[in-house]
Design a protein around this motif. Sequence first.
Motif, short mmCIF file in Angstrom:
data_model
loop_
_atom_site.label_atom_id
_atom_site.label_comp_id
_atom_site.label_asym_id
_atom_site.label_seq_id
_atom_site.Cartn_x
_atom_site.Cartn_y
_atom_site.Cartn_z
N UNK A 58 0.82 -1.21 0.00
CA UNK A 58 0.00 0.00 0.00
C UNK A 58 0.85 1.26 0.00
N UNK A 59 1.96 1.24 0.72
CA UNK A 59 2.84 2.40 0.73
C UNK A 59 3.46 2.62 -0.65
N UNK A 60 3.84 1.54 -1.31
CA UNK A 60 4.41 1.65 -2.65
C UNK A 60 3.40 2.18 -3.65
N UNK A 61 2.14 1.84 -3.43
CA UNK A 61 1.08 2.25 -4.36
C UNK A 61 0.28 3.44 -3.82
N UNK A 62 0.77 4.03 -2.71
CA UNK A 62 0.11 5.17 -2.08
C UNK A 62 -1.37 4.89 -1.82
N UNK A 63 -1.66 3.68 -1.36
CA UNK A 63 -3.02 3.27 -1.02
C UNK A 63 -3.99 3.50 -2.19
N UNK A 64 -3.48 3.29 -3.39
CA UNK A 64 -4.34 3.43 -4.56
C UNK A 64 -4.69 4.86 -4.92
N UNK A 65 -3.77 5.79 -4.68
CA UNK A 65 -3.99 7.19 -5.04
C UNK A 65 -2.97 7.57 -6.13
N UNK A 66 -3.42 7.67 -7.38
CA UNK A 66 -2.48 7.87 -8.49
C UNK A 66 -1.83 9.25 -8.51
N UNK A 67 -0.60 9.28 -9.01
CA UNK A 67 0.09 10.51 -9.37
C UNK A 67 -0.28 10.88 -10.81
N UNK A 68 0.11 12.05 -11.28
CA UNK A 68 -0.19 12.43 -12.67
C UNK A 68 0.33 11.41 -13.68
N UNK A 69 1.52 10.86 -13.43
CA UNK A 69 2.07 9.89 -14.38
C UNK A 69 1.22 8.63 -14.46
N UNK A 70 0.48 8.32 -13.41
CA UNK A 70 -0.44 7.19 -13.47
C UNK A 70 -1.57 7.44 -14.45
N UNK A 71 -2.14 8.63 -14.40
CA UNK A 71 -3.21 8.97 -15.34
C UNK A 71 -2.68 9.10 -16.76
N UNK A 72 -1.44 9.58 -16.89
CA UNK A 72 -0.86 9.68 -18.23
C UNK A 72 -0.53 8.29 -18.79
N UNK A 73 -0.13 7.36 -17.93
CA UNK A 73 0.05 5.99 -18.38
C UNK A 73 -1.27 5.41 -18.85
N UNK A 74 -2.33 5.64 -18.08
CA UNK A 74 -3.65 5.15 -18.47
C UNK A 74 -4.06 5.71 -19.83
N UNK A 75 -3.82 6.99 -20.03
CA UNK A 75 -4.19 7.62 -21.30
C UNK A 75 -3.35 7.05 -22.45
N UNK A 76 -2.07 6.82 -22.21
CA UNK A 76 -1.21 6.22 -23.23
C UNK A 76 -1.76 4.87 -23.67
N UNK A 77 -2.20 4.07 -22.69
CA UNK A 77 -2.74 2.74 -23.01
C UNK A 77 -4.09 2.85 -23.72
#
Length: 257
Positions: free
Chosen positions: A72-91
């Motif tokens: 959970x600490x590595x994944x920030x308890x499921x709270x995305x950073x901007x790069x997470x949303x940009x990865x999602x958009x890339x996919x």
Amino acid sequence: MSQRVNRILKEARSQERLTVLDYAEQLFDDFIELHGDRSYADDGAVVGGLAYLDGRPVTLIGIQKGKNLKDNLNRRFGQPNPEGYRKALRLMKQAEKFNRPVITLINTAGAYPGKEAEERGQGQAIAQNLLEMSDLKVPIIAIIIGEGGSGGALALAVADRVWMLEYAIYAVLSPEGFASILWKDGKRATEAAQLMKITAYDLLEMGVIDKMIPEHGYFSSEILLHLKESLVTELSYLESLPLEQLLEERYQRFRKY
């Protein structure tokens, strides 16, 4: 009513719930996870990649909570950073290029609120996803599998169909935050949740979501079978629509709010 809402709040946040990676393993075949936003970094709070659903190639994207404290600490308890949303958009744009439908699985209290996330354009990343998903030229099905919190959830939920599991919640902010603002007392979260109408029962009645998936236990085979059958049927229907109709219906779905 308050007992049911309290149970839903508790179970939506339970660590015993299936995560995105659990669904990828149990509901899909040959899942291959892809990483990075091609700009800054890889975000462990967002996972996504290629998979097969009943023989149909799809792009699977989801917000991943951890199974234990370290995860959970590595994944920030499921709270995305901007790069997470940009990865999602890339996919998603990759899925559009190769004509693959997109399935998103959402379980987050909200986007990560840290200073660094804001510096790297958190608001802009979410807004860009909303814009791009509204016009993405492949079918999209979004499923709230636990918490669906604020714009952090909506950034993966501009879809042709939005579904929720029975013990999930979907709201503009947490019940605790609502109670703190309205009554200056975060302990009145259950009361706030009733007023906010954040359960699948409420949102289905109001037309905010299109389907509620009944739950019979966290690892129930009935849930997975029902969900798989529903996805296969709905994707077949959405893929049969002319592109212009698909996009117009998606547009009108959100315009009605």
